[in-house]
Design a protein around this motif. Sequence first.
Motif, PDB file in Angstrom:
ATOM      1  N   THR A   3       0.830  -1.193   0.000  1.00 54.11           N
ATOM      2  CA  THR A   3       0.000   0.000   0.000  1.00 54.11           C
ATOM      3  C   THR A   3       0.874   1.256   0.000  1.00 54.11           C
ATOM      4  OG1 THR A   3      -1.625  -1.239   1.274  1.00 54.11           O
ATOM      5  CG2 THR A   3      -1.897   1.149   1.188  1.00 54.11           C
ATOM      6  N   PRO A   4       0.621   2.174  -0.957  1.00 50.84           N
ATOM      7  CA  PRO A   4       1.416   3.410  -1.015  1.00 50.84           C
ATOM      8  C   PRO A   4       1.305   4.222   0.278  1.00 50.84           C
ATOM      9  CG  PRO A   4       0.113   3.152  -3.007  1.00 50.84           C
ATOM     10  CD  PRO A   4      -0.345   2.092  -2.046  1.00 50.84           C
ATOM     11  N   ASP A   5       2.373   4.947   0.604  1.00 51.35           N
ATOM     12  CA  ASP A   5       2.410   5.757   1.831  1.00 51.35           C
ATOM     13  C   ASP A   5       1.258   6.753   1.909  1.00 51.35           C
ATOM     14  OD1 ASP A   5       4.636   4.485   2.844  1.00 51.35           O
ATOM     15  OD2 ASP A   5       6.059   5.949   2.029  1.00 51.35           O
ATOM     16  N   TYR A   6       0.908   7.390   0.776  1.00 53.85           N
ATOM     17  CA  TYR A   6      -0.163   8.380   0.836  1.00 53.85           C
ATOM     18  C   TYR A   6      -1.499   7.734   1.205  1.00 53.85           C
ATOM     19  CZ  TYR A   6      -2.437   7.402  -3.688  1.00 53.85           C
ATOM     20  OH  TYR A   6      -3.134   6.826  -4.720  1.00 53.85           O
ATOM     21  N   VAL A   7      -1.714   6.481   0.803  1.00 51.49           N
ATOM     22  CA  VAL A   7      -2.948   5.777   1.172  1.00 51.49           C
ATOM     23  C   VAL A   7      -2.912   5.440   2.664  1.00 51.49           C
ATOM     24  CG1 VAL A   7      -4.343   3.704   0.806  1.00 51.49           C
ATOM     25  CG2 VAL A   7      -3.338   4.887  -1.157  1.00 51.49           C
ATOM     26  N   LEU A   8      -1.764   5.016   3.170  1.00 52.14           N
ATOM     27  CA  LEU A   8      -1.643   4.728   4.607  1.00 52.14           C
ATOM     28  C   LEU A   8      -1.942   5.969   5.438  1.00 52.14           C
ATOM     29  CD1 LEU A   8       1.541   2.455   4.577  1.00 52.14           C
ATOM     30  CD2 LEU A   8      -0.863   1.738   4.793  1.00 52.14           C
ATOM     31  N   LYS A   9      -1.460   7.137   4.983  1.00 54.42           N
ATOM     32  CA  LYS A   9      -1.729   8.393   5.702  1.00 54.42           C
ATOM     33  C   LYS A   9      -3.219   8.732   5.669  1.00 54.42           C
ATOM     34  CE  LYS A   9       2.865  10.265   5.175  1.00 54.42           C
ATOM     35  NZ  LYS A   9       3.735  11.243   4.517  1.00 54.42           N
ATOM     36  N   LEU A  10      -3.853   8.518   4.525  1.00 51.28           N
ATOM     37  CA  LEU A  10      -5.302   8.738   4.443  1.00 51.28           C
ATOM     38  C   LEU A  10      -6.049   7.790   5.369  1.00 51.28           C
ATOM     39  CD1 LEU A  10      -5.840   9.209   0.601  1.00 51.28           C
ATOM     40  CD2 LEU A  10      -6.315  10.893   2.384  1.00 51.28           C
ATOM     41  N   ARG A  11      -5.596   6.542   5.412  1.00 50.02           N
ATOM     42  CA  ARG A  11      -6.258   5.540   6.262  1.00 50.02           C
ATOM     43  C   ARG A  11      -6.166   5.926   7.737  1.00 50.02           C
ATOM     44  NH1 ARG A  11     -10.101   3.064   3.881  1.00 50.02           N
ATOM     45  NH2 ARG A  11      -9.534   2.100   1.924  1.00 50.02           N
ATOM     46  N   GLU A  12      -5.095   6.612   8.131  1.00 50.53           N
ATOM     47  CA  GLU A  12      -4.982   7.087   9.526  1.00 50.53           C
ATOM     48  C   GLU A  12      -6.127   8.040   9.859  1.00 50.53           C
ATOM     49  OE1 GLU A  12      -1.118   8.852  10.072  1.00 50.53           O
ATOM     50  OE2 GLU A  12      -0.077   6.953   9.710  1.00 50.53           O
ATOM     51  N   LYS A  13      -6.604   8.770   8.864  1.00 49.06           N
ATOM     52  CA  LYS A  13      -7.659   9.750   9.080  1.00 49.06           C
ATOM     53  C   LYS A  13      -9.055   9.172   8.892  1.00 49.06           C
ATOM     54  CE  LYS A  13      -4.672  13.482   7.822  1.00 49.06           C
ATOM     55  NZ  LYS A  13      -4.030  14.213   6.841  1.00 49.06           N
ATOM     56  N   ILE A  14      -9.214   8.258   7.906  1.00 49.53           N
ATOM     57  CA  ILE A  14     -10.559   7.785   7.596  1.00 49.53           C
ATOM     58  C   ILE A  14     -10.824   6.346   8.041  1.00 49.53           C
ATOM     59  CG2 ILE A  14     -10.747   9.356   5.631  1.00 49.53           C
ATOM     60  CD1 ILE A  14     -10.503   6.823   3.839  1.00 49.53           C
ATOM     61  N   GLY A  15      -9.813   5.697   8.574  1.00 49.63           N
ATOM     62  CA  GLY A  15      -9.994   4.314   9.007  1.00 49.63           C
ATOM     63  C   GLY A  15     -10.247   3.400   7.826  1.00 49.63           C
ATOM     64  N   ASN A  16     -11.222   2.496   7.991  1.00 45.75           N
ATOM     65  CA  ASN A  16     -11.533   1.525   6.939  1.00 45.75           C
ATOM     66  C   ASN A  16     -12.591   2.029   5.949  1.00 45.75           C
ATOM     67  OD1 ASN A  16     -11.237  -0.584   9.630  1.00 45.75           O
ATOM     68  ND2 ASN A  16      -9.924  -0.871   7.866  1.00 45.75           N
ATOM     69  N   ASP A  17     -13.069   3.273   6.130  1.00 39.54           N
ATOM     70  CA  ASP A  17     -14.107   3.802   5.242  1.00 39.54           C
ATOM     71  C   ASP A  17     -13.674   3.706   3.780  1.00 39.54           C
ATOM     72  OD1 ASP A  17     -15.582   4.397   7.472  1.00 39.54           O
ATOM     73  OD2 ASP A  17     -15.332   6.573   7.324  1.00 39.54           O
ATOM     74  N   GLU A  18     -14.675   3.680   2.905  1.00 36.70           N
ATOM     75  CA  GLU A  18     -14.401   3.541   1.478  1.00 36.70           C
ATOM     76  C   GLU A  18     -13.558   4.697   0.949  1.00 36.70           C
ATOM     77  OE1 GLU A  18     -17.363   1.749  -1.317  1.00 36.70           O
ATOM     78  OE2 GLU A  18     -17.311   3.802  -2.121  1.00 36.70           O
TER      79      GLU A  18
END
Length: 178
Positions: A3-18
């Motif tokens: 998983t790209p770093d930018y997606v991991l950073k987004l996931r920190e904010k939105i969790g598992n949401d779509e």
Amino acid sequence: MATPDYVLKLREKIGNDELFMPGVTAVVIRDVPEGAPITAVPEVLLVKRADNEQWTPITGIVDPGEEPHLAAVREVKEETGLDVQVEALLGVGAAGPVTYPNGDQARYMDTAMRCSLAGDDTPRVADDENLEVGWFSIMQMPPMSPRFRLVIGDAVAQLRRPEGFKPRMGFQKRDRQR
């Protein structure tokens, strides 16, 4: 690469949401060599994904600012060690929803492309995203998603009759234009 770093950073904010992301599908076709028997058919490069153990063409996420055709070339190299070049656009369409084993949800705007080899044709599992990689006759592919069978069929059709091929707009049956 996972998983790209930018997606991991987004996931920190939105969790598992779509999450809606740009994706690519690279359909690497090895054509029948000249002089082969008339019954010979092209082969397609497939990977067996580690997350769901499904066979697919090479897929991946387009990085911010990256061109889709360059993402396809990068993904093939990262996942199989092979060098390819993009030959044709096969289509663009929505893919998903997908729920990953960790609970992450995603949808993709996928750009599918036919690729050809630009060097050696011996693939290897080159990352931790896949369990196996190999060439398969288009007549004897393992079970896979109908969407992937569709784009593989499109890749062979485009290879055989490029002058009459029209890229697909949408990969889902209900979204196809006539």
